[in-house]
Write an enzyme that holds these catalytic residues in place. Structure first.
Site, PDB file in Angstrom:
ATOM      1  N   GLY A 165      68.969   8.863 -27.684  1.00 18.29           N
ATOM      2  CA  GLY A 165      68.246  10.060 -27.268  1.00 18.29           C
ATOM      3  C   GLY A 165      69.029  11.329 -27.543  1.00 18.29           C
ATOM      4  O   GLY A 165      68.965  12.290 -26.776  1.00 18.29           O
ATOM      5  N   SER A 189      68.737  13.515 -30.024  1.00 19.17           N
ATOM      6  CA  SER A 189      68.116  14.532 -30.873  1.00 19.17           C
ATOM      7  C   SER A 189      67.862  15.825 -30.117  1.00 19.17           C
ATOM      8  O   SER A 189      67.617  16.869 -30.717  1.00 19.17           O
ATOM      9  CB  SER A 189      66.805  14.004 -31.466  1.00 19.17           C
ATOM     10  OG  SER A 189      65.888  13.658 -30.437  1.00 19.17           O
ATOM     11  N   ARG A 190      67.931  15.774 -28.767  1.00 17.45           N
ATOM     12  CA  ARG A 190      67.689  16.987 -27.974  1.00 17.45           C
ATOM     13  C   ARG A 190      68.260  16.807 -26.573  1.00 17.45           C
ATOM     14  O   ARG A 190      68.746  15.739 -26.217  1.00 17.45           O
ATOM     15  CB  ARG A 190      66.187  17.278 -27.894  1.00 17.45           C
ATOM     16  CG  ARG A 190      65.364  16.165 -27.263  1.00 17.45           C
ATOM     17  CD  ARG A 190      63.904  16.574 -27.111  1.00 17.45           C
ATOM     18  NE  ARG A 190      63.240  16.669 -28.387  1.00 17.45           N
ATOM     19  CZ  ARG A 190      62.534  15.681 -28.944  1.00 17.45           C
ATOM     20  NH1 ARG A 190      62.406  14.527 -28.311  1.00 17.45           N
ATOM     21  NH2 ARG A 190      61.967  15.830 -30.113  1.00 17.45           N
ATOM     22  N   GLY A 191      68.197  17.845 -25.771  1.00 17.55           N
ATOM     23  CA  GLY A 191      68.535  17.765 -24.355  1.00 17.55           C
ATOM     24  C   GLY A 191      69.971  17.382 -24.063  1.00 17.55           C
ATOM     25  O   GLY A 191      70.909  17.781 -24.756  1.00 17.55           O
ATOM     26  N   LYS A 216      64.343   8.412 -31.680  1.00 11.72           N
ATOM     27  CA  LYS A 216      63.084   8.123 -32.375  1.00 11.72           C
ATOM     28  C   LYS A 216      62.606   9.265 -33.256  1.00 11.72           C
ATOM     29  O   LYS A 216      61.864   9.044 -34.212  1.00 11.72           O
ATOM     30  CB  LYS A 216      61.981   7.814 -31.354  1.00 11.72           C
ATOM     31  CG  LYS A 216      62.135   6.511 -30.620  1.00 11.72           C
ATOM     32  CD  LYS A 216      60.866   6.161 -29.853  1.00 11.72           C
ATOM     33  CE  LYS A 216      60.515   7.213 -28.824  1.00 11.72           C
ATOM     34  NZ  LYS A 216      59.289   6.854 -28.071  1.00 11.72           N
ATOM     35  N   TYR A 237      59.406   4.241 -11.559  1.00 10.84           N
ATOM     36  CA  TYR A 237      60.483   5.004 -12.200  1.00 10.84           C
ATOM     37  C   TYR A 237      61.823   4.679 -11.570  1.00 10.84           C
ATOM     38  O   TYR A 237      62.821   4.481 -12.275  1.00 10.84           O
ATOM     39  CB  TYR A 237      60.199   6.501 -12.103  1.00 10.84           C
ATOM     40  CG  TYR A 237      61.352   7.361 -12.566  1.00 10.84           C
ATOM     41  CD1 TYR A 237      61.752   7.363 -13.901  1.00 10.84           C
ATOM     42  CD2 TYR A 237      62.049   8.175 -11.674  1.00 10.84           C
ATOM     43  CE1 TYR A 237      62.823   8.142 -14.334  1.00 10.84           C
ATOM     44  CE2 TYR A 237      63.120   8.961 -12.100  1.00 10.84           C
ATOM     45  CZ  TYR A 237      63.495   8.945 -13.422  1.00 10.84           C
ATOM     46  OH  TYR A 237      64.554   9.722 -13.841  1.00 10.84           O
TER      47      TYR A 237
END
Length: 408
Positions: A16, A18-20, A41, A167
């Site tokens: 994960g 690609s950002r954040g 992804k 969650y």
């Protein structure tokens, strides 16, 4: 935090990224000259979320690191294995794994469809286990091996389950990997820890979930990146099996100016607490003032009458939702607010049509929430407010209350 160079030449496999938060951790390591495998992804631009593995790779290389963008869905065993093999072929091994990829849906049991349930468990719990499993053979060969999961402390307080049990189960699966793998890999000198934020972190995903104003009461991803850097720079034998909180990690490193991480420094003392940390909003450094004595009781019905007198077409246009309020406790009852048509309408009982969001709360907190003494997001995250239906529309109430509180 000053870069120490301790991650120079180390290879990080970050899901994960690609950002954040994942990208922020990658950029922090890149400043040391680290190699970063961007396992995510997003190969093509997302319509709502900026950034791809390729744009992240450019940023990492511009920051001083080396990047390997890999299209990886952590649910896909073959894709994970291929990415790990490509990382080893390019960089010669893997030293650090950051399990950051995660999926979220803050819905109660009856509103959680099984497709969303499966997605959260496959990405959060299974994905973390799978990525760790595939990387462990290479971590065993490293002299600086770490696994860091972006997951919370294991807190069994019922309210952390009751509002979004699916969650919570999925996220705690990541934390249980820390608990078990830390002991399992102790003899191999592989450190396994968890890192979690004290407050909400402003990312594109958070903005999509809670609205554009979420940055007002959030911290920047850089606080997580700096904390992760501090953890990953340590010798593995010094710390393993720990559930760490971002600001506590930084304070232990001698960083006392935590205010610098607030998106809006003026709101540094009014930040929204994140999930799974049992600190009541009124006792948290990020909270508003304590409710004044006698603020609750005998006022709920009058409150709704006052709200109705203040409604107008602009408020309705900006909100566009119908709410049902189930008030419990001393002033139990059901009220509604139709903020979807005309100039708006408030009344006792259920709304004429279907509510977009149903909010359940004790009367002793309800008045404080509408008069600005208790933030809706804080109330929700600490279990004082339960929400079913459209969470994004429910969170629009925070903006509405901000406009009304001075008049109530």
């Amino acid at each position: 935090m000053i870069n120490t160079g301790k991650l120079a030449g180390r290879t990080l496999f970050i899901t994960g990224a690609s950002r954040g938060i994942g990208k922020a951790i990658a950029l922090r390591a890149a400043q040391d000259g680290a190699n970063v495998v961007i396992a995510a992804k997003t190969a093509d631009p997302h319509p709502k979320l900026p950034g791809t593995i390729y744009t992240a790779a450019k940023e990492i290389e511009a920051a001083g690191g080396k990047a390997l963008p890999c299209v990886v869905d952590v649910r896909d065993e073959a894709a994970v294995r291929t990415a790990v093999q490509n990382a080893v072929a390019k960089f010669g091994g893997i030293d650090i794994v950051v399990n950051n990829a995660s999926a979220i849906a803050l819905t109660p049991t009856e509103q959680t469809d099984m497709k969303r349930y499966d997605l959260m468990h496959q990405i959060n719990s299974r994905g973390t286990f799978l990525v760790s499993k595939e990387c462990i053979p290479y971590l065993r060969k490293s002299n600086h091996a770490h696994i860091l999961n972006i997951s919370p402390p294991l807190n069994m307080a019922p309210h952390w389950f009751s509002n979004h049990v699916a969650y919570t189960m999925a996220k705690y699966g990541m934390s249980m990997c820390v608990l078990g793998m830390a002991k399992e890999l102790e003899a191999a000198n592989v450190a396994v820890n968890a890192l979690w934020p004290r407050t909400a972190i402003h990312t594109a995903a958070m903005e999509m979930l809670t609205g554009k104003e979420s940055d007002q009461f959030s911290r920047k991803p850089e606080i997580m990146a700096d904390a992760a850097y501090a953890i990953l720079s340590k010798e593995p034998r010094h710390q393993t099996g720990k559930f760490l909180i971002d600001d506590e990690v930084l304070q232990a490193e001698g960083i006392t100016d935590i205010k610098q991480y607030a998106c809006v420094p003026a709101n540094a003392d009014k930040l929204m607490p994140d999930f799974f940390l049992d600190v009541a909003p009124e006792n948290h450094a990020a909270s508003l003032k304590k409710p004044a004595a006698g603020s609750e009781g005998g006022k709920i019905e009058g409150l709704f009458q006052k709200i109705e007198s203040l409604l107008n077409e602009e408020i309705v246009r900006k909100t566009g939702a119908v709410y049902e309020f189930k008030v419990k406790g001393e002033e139990a009852g059901i009220w509604f607010a139709d903020l979807k048509s005309g100039t708006g309408k408030v009344g006792k009982g259920s709304p004429p049509g279907t509510a977009d969001a149903v909010l359940t709360m004790d009367s002793k907190h309800f008045f404080d929430m509408f008069t600005g003494k208790l933030k809706p997001a804080n109330a929700f995250m600490t279990g004082k407010l339960k929400i079913s239906g459209d969470l994004q529309k429910a969170m629009k109430l925070e903006k509405l209350m901000g406009g009304l509180k001075a008049k109530l």
